[in-house]
Motif scaffolding. Structure first.
Motif, PDB file in Angstrom:
ATOM      1  N   LEU A   1      10.157  11.640  -6.635  1.00  0.00           N
ATOM      2  CA  LEU A   1      10.347  12.731  -7.599  1.00  0.00           C
ATOM      3  C   LEU A   1      11.325  11.495  -9.125  1.00  0.00           C
ATOM      4  N   ARG A   2      10.428  10.931  -9.446  1.00  0.00           N
ATOM      5  CA  ARG A   2      10.689  10.073 -10.777  1.00  0.00           C
ATOM      6  C   ARG A   2       9.670  10.319 -11.945  1.00  0.00           C
ATOM      7  N   PRO A   3      10.995  10.786 -12.655  1.00  0.00           N
ATOM      8  CA  PRO A   3      10.276  11.375 -14.396  1.00  0.00           C
ATOM      9  C   PRO A   3       9.168  10.794 -14.413  1.00  0.00           C
TER      10      PRO A   3
ATOM     11  N   GLU B   1      12.518   2.256  -4.947  1.00  0.00           N
ATOM     12  CA  GLU B   1      11.237   2.283  -6.160  1.00  0.00           C
ATOM     13  C   GLU B   1      12.000   3.465  -7.183  1.00  0.00           C
ATOM     14  N   GLY B   2      11.902   3.233  -8.516  1.00  0.00           N
ATOM     15  CA  GLY B   2      12.240   3.550  -9.227  1.00  0.00           C
ATOM     16  C   GLY B   2      11.732   4.007 -10.529  1.00  0.00           C
ATOM     17  N   PRO B   3      12.239   4.585 -11.665  1.00  0.00           N
ATOM     18  CA  PRO B   3      11.159   5.182 -13.508  1.00  0.00           C
ATOM     19  C   PRO B   3      10.482   4.374 -13.864  1.00  0.00           C
TER      20      PRO B   3
ATOM     21  N   PHE C   1      15.579  -3.905  -6.148  1.00  0.00           N
ATOM     22  CA  PHE C   1      14.965  -2.700  -7.621  1.00  0.00           C
ATOM     23  C   PHE C   1      13.998  -2.268  -7.329  1.00  0.00           C
ATOM     24  N   TYR C   2      12.958  -1.237  -7.979  1.00  0.00           N
ATOM     25  CA  TYR C   2      11.381  -2.059  -7.964  1.00  0.00           C
ATOM     26  C   TYR C   2      11.040  -1.183  -8.709  1.00  0.00           C
ATOM     27  N   THR C   3      10.867  -1.448 -10.274  1.00  0.00           N
ATOM     28  CA  THR C   3      10.822   0.025 -10.717  1.00  0.00           C
ATOM     29  C   THR C   3       9.078   0.338 -11.839  1.00  0.00           C
TER      30      THR C   3
ATOM     31  N   THR D   1       0.917  -1.196   0.172  1.00  0.00           N
ATOM     32  CA  THR D   1       0.006   0.013   0.115  1.00  0.00           C
ATOM     33  C   THR D   1       1.364   1.668   0.066  1.00  0.00           C
ATOM     34  N   VAL D   2      -0.359   2.171  -0.283  1.00  0.00           N
ATOM     35  CA  VAL D   2       0.642   4.048  -0.351  1.00  0.00           C
ATOM     36  C   VAL D   2      -0.057   4.781   0.853  1.00  0.00           C
ATOM     37  N   PRO D   3       0.680   3.842   2.519  1.00  0.00           N
ATOM     38  CA  PRO D   3       0.136   4.565   3.851  1.00  0.00           C
ATOM     39  C   PRO D   3      -0.341   5.968   3.334  1.00  0.00           C
TER      40      PRO D   3
ATOM     41  N   SER E   1       4.394  11.513  -9.095  1.00  0.00           N
ATOM     42  CA  SER E   1       3.344  10.440  -8.393  1.00  0.00           C
ATOM     43  C   SER E   1       2.906  11.348  -7.050  1.00  0.00           C
ATOM     44  N   ARG E   2       2.297  10.660  -7.115  1.00  0.00           N
ATOM     45  CA  ARG E   2       0.836  10.667  -6.287  1.00  0.00           C
ATOM     46  C   ARG E   2       1.565  11.422  -4.718  1.00  0.00           C
ATOM     47  N   GLY E   3       2.390  10.206  -4.344  1.00  0.00           N
ATOM     48  CA  GLY E   3       2.987  10.810  -2.063  1.00  0.00           C
ATOM     49  C   GLY E   3       4.349  11.438  -3.013  1.00  0.00           C
ATOM     50  N   GLY E   4       4.503  11.388  -3.908  1.00  0.00           N
ATOM     51  CA  GLY E   4       5.897  12.358  -4.103  1.00  0.00           C
ATOM     52  C   GLY E   4       5.154  13.843  -4.420  1.00  0.00           C
TER      53      GLY E   4
HETATM   54  C1  IRN Z   1       6.204   1.821  -8.569  1.00  0.00           C
HETATM   55  C2  IRN Z   1       7.913   1.918  -8.877  1.00  0.00           C
HETATM   56  N1  IRN Z   1       8.523   3.406  -8.502  1.00  0.00           N
HETATM   57  C3  IRN Z   1       6.525   3.512  -8.207  1.00  0.00           C
HETATM   58  N2  IRN Z   1       5.468   2.687  -8.343  1.00  0.00           N
HETATM   59  C4  IRN Z   1       4.080   2.676  -7.953  1.00  0.00           C
HETATM   60  O1  IRN Z   1       3.966   3.739  -8.569  1.00  0.00           O
HETATM   61  C5  IRN Z   1       4.241   2.219  -6.257  1.00  0.00           C
HETATM   62  O2  IRN Z   1       4.968   1.528  -5.989  1.00  0.00           O
HETATM   63  C6  IRN Z   1       2.821   2.359  -6.649  1.00  0.00           C
HETATM   64  O3  IRN Z   1       2.513   1.301  -6.542  1.00  0.00           O
HETATM   65  C7  IRN Z   1       2.843   3.109  -7.719  1.00  0.00           C
HETATM   66  C8  IRN Z   1       1.722   5.247  -7.210  1.00  0.00           C
HETATM   67  O4  IRN Z   1       2.716   5.494  -6.863  1.00  0.00           O
HETATM   68  P1  IRN Z   1       3.641   7.037  -6.607  1.00  0.00           P
HETATM   69  O5  IRN Z   1       2.588   7.626  -7.855  1.00  0.00           O
HETATM   70  O6  IRN Z   1       2.496   7.282  -5.361  1.00  0.00           O
HETATM   71  O7  IRN Z   1       4.717   7.556  -6.940  1.00  0.00           O
END
Ligand code: IRN
Ligand code: FE2
Length: 545
Positions: free
Chosen positions: A315-317, A352-354, A378-380, A212-214, A272-275
């Motif tokens: 801050l992914r592209p 997490e990566g781009p 690494f999880y992209t 999840t993204v808490p 990124s939403r969280g970003g």
């Molecule tokens: C994976 C690698 N980089 C981002 N993700 C996934 O993107 C992350 O695990 C989540 O499922 C989704 C949305 O993330 P953001 O947009 O909140 O960064």
């Protein structure tokens, strides 16, 4: 599990039964765990071919594909890991701490059998922080799996409702559906109503780890105003989710106040939403991110449940133009710092990566991640190798995913055809999963993973021998393969015919090759005879003896 309002319809049906052409099978393995002998049942998708050969495939689908299993969504799946021992050693009860103490846990044995590797390799990779086993103590329903570059490349499927669409029932079915087609993990990214209930239904019924993204749920609690977020509210949300059994959590703790201006000149800013939530909070308060300043407390919470960190790339592209820029790599360096802190608390970490990255800039991402983050898995998200194909971003991103997978990325987050356009439905989920199984498997082949090519060889052999049923059964998506074949040649005899409708009987290269082979065999026989003839002195009439 109780649902509270009209959006939460009863959850009663999900897709069950084996994938066409296969049966659910369990390989029994006897292991010694915590001084006790334990029998583990390793699930496989078993394909019994028409020539009698058996081919077992790694299986993520849980009991849903088992004809003998009784599925009761209200009750949830059997609590598989509840009876497994949790060794008593100093430090937290995490796979990382156990691995460091030289202990091969039952989860590690399960994974070793599943991957076909030595249990010691599993332990050593986890101990080194090069692999993670997301397995919250409170999610005993999940079948252990590993994410690390020495193992098969894994894929993650994102599901979850939003404020405007989807019900709990649909999300539970998406989870079952995604794992049916091979999702190794799922992430519940729900943002609308009933977040807690949706997650409860998913967790209790999920055979794979759930992430999840808490911060998404925390934001719902402050009615969508990021400036109202507080550390306390966030912390309580993390505890709530950890208690439920969430196995890994995306934490965007690398979005620092001073990095935010670095995104100002980007073509697509922060995607990124969280970003973006954290950047908004930092700017509004002109304070360092509470995820960063309270990171050690967060580690202590995650350690208690063995929740794995998935350090987010806030801050992914979000476009080809922004790939590998200063903002992206500044954050990555900070994620490296945080990796060390998390590991010092015995907490497992992946990074997490781009994102969006052109092909020639992809490998650099893996190299820097390995250098700065101690080779944490690494999880992209893809990456998308071009921006010009909305509606086809499962393809643009699978291209990047295959390249980054071969370079050492351990898990690929899928992208569906609806990326950038809307919430994926069940069909989109399947297309996304299959696209990513292709990328992951292509990466396994490219890395020389010991088991990968066996499946290609089996399928190629079936194809060459015109065993159509076996070709379908060995494929990633037998239903679609068969239906495409049946569109033109639906009759049963066509399933053994030595051609298909693409080239017709006369121009089938496979059939012609088979003919050549037969002719060669005849010629070989003739050559043998002629050699024999020469040996005997080229005499037409053999002397009578
Ligand atoms: C994976 C690698 N980089 C981002 N993700 C996934 O993107 C992350 O695990 C989540 O499922 C989704 C949305 O993330 P953001 O947009 O909140 O960064
Ligand atoms: Fe994007």
């Amino acid at each position: 599990m109780t649902a509270t309002d009209e959006q939460a319809q009863p959850v009663n049906t999900v897709t069950t039964g084996p994938i066409q052409g296969s049966v659910k099978h369990y390989q029994e393995v006897r292991v010694e765990s915590g001084g006790e002998p334990v029998t583990l049942r390793i699930p496989v998708r078993r394909i019994v071919q028409t020539n009698g050969e058996i081919f077992d495939v790694y299986d993520t689908s849980g009991p849903y594909t088992d004809d003998a299993a009784v599925i009761d969504l209200e009750a949830g799946l059997p609590r598989l890991r509840d009876t497994w021992t949790k060794p008593d050693v100093p430090g937290p009860r995490t796979q990382l701490n156990w691995a460091r103490q030289g202990i091969v846990t039952t989860e590690m044995h399960f994974i070793a059998a599943r991957e076909g590797v030595d249990p010691e390799l599993v332990r050593a990779e986890v101990a080194a922080g090069r692999a993670v086993i997301p397995a919250n103590h409170n999610h005993p329903e999940s079948e252990p799996m590993i994410i690390g570059k020495k193992f098969a490349v894994k894929i993650n499927a994102n599901i979850g409702n939003s404020a405007v669409t989807s019900s709990i029932a649909e999300e539970v079915e998406k989870m079952v559906w995604a794992t049916r087609w091979g999702a190794d993990n799922i992430m519940d990214l729900s943002t609308g109503k009933n977040i807690h209930e949706t997650r409860e239904w998913i967790l209790r019924n999920s055979p794979v780890p759930v992430g999840t993204v808490p911060i998404y749920q925390a934001l719902e609690k402050v009615n969508g105003d990021p400036t109202k977020l507080t550390w306390e509210l966030y912390r309580d949300t993390v505890i709530e989710q950890a208690e439920q059994g969430v196995d890994y959590m995306t934490v965007h703790a690398g979005v620092l106040l001073r990095y935010v201006p670095l995104t100002a000149k980007r073509v697509t800013g922060i995607v990124s939403r969280g970003g973006s939530i954290m950047a908004a909070w930092c700017l509004a308060h002109h304070q360092e991110s509470f995820l960063y300043t309270h990171f050690e407390e967060l580690c202590e919470i995650l350690a208690k449940y063995d929740v794995t960190f998935s350090l987010g790339d806030g801050l992914r592209p979000g476009s080809i133009a922004d790939a590998n820029d200063e903002a992206q790599f500044a954050e990555l360096k900070t994620l490296g710092e945080l990796t060390k802190i998390a590991k010092s608390h015995g907490v497992q970490v992946m990074i997490e990566g781009p994102g969006h990255v052109p092909m020639h800039k992809i490998v650099e991402n893996v190299r820097l991640e390995e250098e700065w983050c101690e080779e944490a898995p690494f999880y992209t998200l893809g990456p998308l190798a071009t921006d010009i194909a909305p509606a086809y971003d499962h393809i643009t991103s699978a291209i990047g995913a295959a390249i980054i997978g071969q370079a050492g990325t351990a898990m690929l987050c899928y992208v569906t055809p609806k990326e950038h356009l809307g919430l994926p439905n069940r069909d989109d989920v399947k297309v996304g999963v299959i696209s990513y199984k292709i990328a992951a498997h292509a990466a396994d082949l490219g890395k020389g993973h010991p088991r990968a090519q066996e499946r290609d060889d089996a399928l190629s052999k079936a194809r060459f021998e015109f065993r159509w049923h076996d070709q379908f059964a060995l494929s990633l998506d037998p239903d679609t393969a068969r239906s495409y074949h049946d569109e033109t040649l639906p009759a049963e005899p066509a399933k053994t015919a030595h051609f298909c409708s693409m080239c017709g009987p006369k121009f089938c290269s496979m059939r012609i090759s088979a003919d050549i082979r037969e002719a060669a065999a005849v010629q070989e026989g003739m050559a043998e005879k002629s050699a024999e003839f020469a040996e005997k002195g080229n005499q037409v009439y053999l002397p009578v003896v």
